[in-house]
Design an enzyme around this catalytic site. Structure first.
Site, PDB file in Angstrom:
ATOM      1  N   ARG A  64     -24.028  26.731 -34.691  1.00 29.19           N
ATOM      2  CA  ARG A  64     -24.774  25.626 -35.338  1.00 29.19           C
ATOM      3  C   ARG A  64     -26.294  25.750 -35.140  1.00 29.19           C
ATOM      4  O   ARG A  64     -26.993  24.751 -34.953  1.00 29.19           O
ATOM      5  CB  ARG A  64     -24.319  24.255 -34.816  1.00 29.19           C
ATOM      6  CG  ARG A  64     -22.833  23.986 -34.926  1.00 29.19           C
ATOM      7  CD  ARG A  64     -22.380  23.778 -36.364  1.00 29.19           C
ATOM      8  NE  ARG A  64     -20.995  23.340 -36.409  1.00 29.19           N
ATOM      9  CZ  ARG A  64     -19.939  24.151 -36.483  1.00 29.19           C
ATOM     10  NH1 ARG A  64     -20.101  25.467 -36.545  1.00 29.19           N
ATOM     11  NH2 ARG A  64     -18.719  23.664 -36.536  1.00 29.19           N
ATOM     12  N   SER A  86     -20.465  15.250 -38.970  1.00 27.32           N
ATOM     13  CA  SER A  86     -20.453  15.209 -37.499  1.00 27.32           C
ATOM     14  C   SER A  86     -21.829  14.773 -37.017  1.00 27.32           C
ATOM     15  O   SER A  86     -22.811  15.457 -37.290  1.00 27.32           O
ATOM     16  CB  SER A  86     -20.169  16.599 -36.927  1.00 27.32           C
ATOM     17  OG  SER A  86     -19.028  17.146 -37.524  1.00 27.32           O
ATOM     18  N   GLU A 132     -26.175  16.423 -33.606  1.00 26.05           N
ATOM     19  CA  GLU A 132     -26.237  17.561 -34.538  1.00 26.05           C
ATOM     20  C   GLU A 132     -27.159  17.218 -35.712  1.00 26.05           C
ATOM     21  O   GLU A 132     -27.762  18.080 -36.340  1.00 26.05           O
ATOM     22  CB  GLU A 132     -24.815  17.867 -35.037  1.00 26.05           C
ATOM     23  CG  GLU A 132     -24.748  18.998 -36.042  1.00 26.05           C
ATOM     24  CD  GLU A 132     -23.321  19.400 -36.413  1.00 26.05           C
ATOM     25  OE1 GLU A 132     -22.547  19.754 -35.509  1.00 26.05           O
ATOM     26  OE2 GLU A 132     -23.002  19.362 -37.606  1.00 26.05           O
TER      27      GLU A 132
HETATM   28  P1  NAP Z   1     -10.238  19.588 -35.130  1.00 24.58           P
HETATM   29  O1  NAP Z   1      -9.432  20.558 -35.911  1.00 24.58           O
HETATM   30  O2  NAP Z   1      -9.709  18.240 -34.817  1.00 24.58           O
HETATM   31  O3  NAP Z   1     -10.708  20.269 -33.773  1.00 24.58           O
HETATM   32  C1  NAP Z   1     -11.579  19.569 -32.881  1.00 24.58           C
HETATM   33  C2  NAP Z   1     -12.644  20.512 -32.403  1.00 24.58           C
HETATM   34  O4  NAP Z   1     -12.020  21.536 -31.682  1.00 24.58           O
HETATM   35  C3  NAP Z   1     -13.411  21.127 -33.536  1.00 24.58           C
HETATM   36  O5  NAP Z   1     -14.696  20.577 -33.547  1.00 24.58           O
HETATM   37  C4  NAP Z   1     -13.381  22.628 -33.284  1.00 24.58           C
HETATM   38  O6  NAP Z   1     -14.652  23.173 -32.977  1.00 24.58           O
HETATM   39  C5  NAP Z   1     -12.529  22.796 -32.036  1.00 24.58           C
HETATM   40  N1  NAP Z   1     -11.409  23.699 -32.352  1.00 24.58           N
HETATM   41  C6  NAP Z   1     -10.227  23.381 -32.928  1.00 24.58           C
HETATM   42  N2  NAP Z   1      -9.432  24.462 -33.011  1.00 24.58           N
HETATM   43  C7  NAP Z   1     -10.127  25.494 -32.493  1.00 24.58           C
HETATM   44  C8  NAP Z   1      -9.845  26.876 -32.293  1.00 24.58           C
HETATM   45  N3  NAP Z   1      -8.665  27.408 -32.658  1.00 24.58           N
HETATM   46  N4  NAP Z   1     -10.806  27.650 -31.731  1.00 24.58           N
HETATM   47  C9  NAP Z   1     -11.983  27.125 -31.368  1.00 24.58           C
HETATM   48  N5  NAP Z   1     -12.322  25.827 -31.532  1.00 24.58           N
HETATM   49  C10 NAP Z   1     -11.402  25.016 -32.073  1.00 24.58           C
HETATM   50  O7  NAP Z   1     -11.669  19.449 -35.841  1.00 24.58           O
HETATM   51  P2  NAP Z   1     -12.176  18.540 -37.041  1.00 24.58           P
HETATM   52  O8  NAP Z   1     -13.188  17.615 -36.491  1.00 24.58           O
HETATM   53  O9  NAP Z   1     -11.055  18.020 -37.844  1.00 24.58           O
HETATM   54  O10 NAP Z   1     -12.950  19.611 -37.850  1.00 24.58           O
HETATM   55  C11 NAP Z   1     -12.336  20.752 -38.386  1.00 24.58           C
HETATM   56  C12 NAP Z   1     -13.425  21.759 -38.689  1.00 24.58           C
HETATM   57  O11 NAP Z   1     -14.368  21.238 -39.645  1.00 24.58           O
HETATM   58  C13 NAP Z   1     -14.233  22.119 -37.445  1.00 24.58           C
HETATM   59  O12 NAP Z   1     -14.476  23.489 -37.447  1.00 24.58           O
HETATM   60  C14 NAP Z   1     -15.501  21.327 -37.594  1.00 24.58           C
HETATM   61  O13 NAP Z   1     -16.618  21.944 -37.005  1.00 24.58           O
HETATM   62  C15 NAP Z   1     -15.672  21.239 -39.098  1.00 24.58           C
HETATM   63  N6  NAP Z   1     -16.371  20.018 -39.449  1.00 24.58           N
HETATM   64  C16 NAP Z   1     -17.711  20.046 -39.579  1.00 24.58           C
HETATM   65  C17 NAP Z   1     -18.381  18.860 -39.890  1.00 24.58           C
HETATM   66  C18 NAP Z   1     -19.861  18.810 -40.009  1.00 24.58           C
HETATM   67  O14 NAP Z   1     -20.380  17.817 -40.433  1.00 24.58           O
HETATM   68  N7  NAP Z   1     -20.580  19.813 -39.629  1.00 24.58           N
HETATM   69  C19 NAP Z   1     -17.696  17.690 -40.066  1.00 24.58           C
HETATM   70  C20 NAP Z   1     -16.341  17.709 -39.889  1.00 24.58           C
HETATM   71  C21 NAP Z   1     -15.682  18.888 -39.586  1.00 24.58           C
HETATM   72  P3  NAP Z   1     -15.735  23.639 -34.081  1.00 24.58           P
HETATM   73  O15 NAP Z   1     -16.366  22.376 -34.567  1.00 24.58           O
HETATM   74  O16 NAP Z   1     -16.646  24.474 -33.270  1.00 24.58           O
HETATM   75  O17 NAP Z   1     -15.029  24.400 -35.138  1.00 24.58           O
END
Ligand code: NAP
Length: 329
Positions: free
Chosen positions: A158, A230, A325
């Protein structure tokens, strides 16, 4: 170039904060940047989706340059140049419609292509840096267009050179991507593995559909509830801290990451009992604790107060500092 004075920005930021800017400059051709009289305090606005506006702004540069162009291709990959003002998800859809691989996990992320390299957007185990070949930008000091190859962009989790060292010094004008014609799936994240189960012959279009379906269940629609995705970054802690936390919370989720272990901040906030918590018109989203929302008419101060409150509660309870963020201006 179109210039407006005292423009209201409510519909141009996904948090729907009611603020004004003194000078609003809409750019539809990158060459117009050569004629902008930059003030010492300007904001580049794309989709306004990772932004919390806390004050009346002096000058806003609204980048609306459009265009997606195939530069070259081999039997293995395709090089595509995209103008900064294109919507990120429009580019992702374009790529999967061409049966290309690399962008599909990054489906449905709000914002523009020009904003993507700045925080090296990421989702479901993929990051923009994995498909970026180079980034073209306008250097405000020298008034020249320059190109940085991927390596020079210092991409990290990020983060990039554009987020810190080059902040307010450059404007990203286009991004060139290298996408694969060969099937390369990235289904390591739990959400995707569960979605597909035993399914075979998965394509990039299937992955895009899956990501959209999963995201739609968890993320608030910005047309209905103002938010900026996020609000906080995930926490990275050293091994010793993780061991301490594991002793107290045996079910704590964690993942190995650069610099230590990543703990989902959403888990920490939820465990602190703050999912759905409200302060005035601002709140922690009740379906996803990483997201702060505007329940209607929230001020930036209410959102900032809430975010500090959340940060402090998480620190009190777990001894872990979480960071924002979102770009706060
Ligand atoms: P999730 O699947 O509930 O997982 C929670 C967190 O755990 C995530 O933030 C993810 O980190 C980490 N994670 C899950 N599985 C992983 C793996 N196999 N290896 C490493 N890290 C793992 O997450 P969620 O909130 O529903 O989001 C899903 C994805 O969408 C994530 O990658 C998240 O970053 C992305 N997202 C981004 C935004 C944004 O506004 N930037 C908003 C919503 C979701 P990471 O965040 O590092 O991937």
């Amino acid at each position: 170039m179109k210039i407006e004075k005292n423009k209201i920005l409510t519909s141009l930021n996904t948090f729907k904060i009611k603020e004004y800017c003194e000078e609003f400059i809409k750019i539809e051709d990158k060459k117009e940047l050569l004629n902008v009289d930059f003030t010492d305090d300007f904001l580049i606005l794309g989709g306004g989706s990772n932004l919390l506006i806390t004050k009346r702004l002096k000058q806003v540069i609204f980048l609306q340059t459009k265009g997606i162009k195939i530069i070259s291709e081999t039997s293995d990959d395709m090089i595509i140049k995209v103008e900064a003002g294109e919507e990120w998800d429009h580019f992702v859809k374009y790529s999967v419609d061409k049966n290309l691989y690399g962008a599909e996990n990054l489906s449905f992320i709000p914002g523009t292509v020009g904003a993507a390299p700045i925080q090296n957007i990421g989702a479901y185990g993929a990051e923009a840096k994995d498909i970026i070949q180079d980034v073209e930008f306008f250097n405000i000091t020298t008034k020249q267009f320059e190109v940085f190859e991927n390596k020079k962009c210092n991409f990290e989790y990020r983060s990039s050179i554009f987020k810190y060292e080059l902040k307010n010094k450059i404007i990203i004008t286009s991004v060139t991507f290298k996408l694969s014609k060969l099937k390369k799936l990235n289904l390591q994240y739990g959400g995707l593995t569960q979605y597909f189960g035993e399914k075979k012959n998965i394509t990039s279009i299937d992955v895009r559909d899956a990501v959209i379906a999963i995201r739609e269940t968890k993320l608030p629609n910005t047309d209905i509830i103002g938010n900026s995705g996020s609000f906080f970054k995930n926490a990275i802690v050293p091994e010793q801290k993780l061991c301490e936390l594991k002793a107290k919370y045996p079910n704590i989720p964690f993942f190995k990451a650069a610099g230590g272990f990543k703990i989902p901040t959403a888990w920490l906030i939820e465990k602190a009992g703050l999912k759905g918590f409200k302060h005035g018109n601002a709140g922690v989203y009740n379906k996803h604790a990483l997201i702060l929302v505007n329940h209607g008419g929230a001020t930036a101060q209410e959102i900032l107060y809430l975010s500090d409150y959340v940060e402090n509660k998480v620190f009190e309870l777990f001894g872990v500092r979480i960071n924002k963020e979102v770009n706060i201006v």
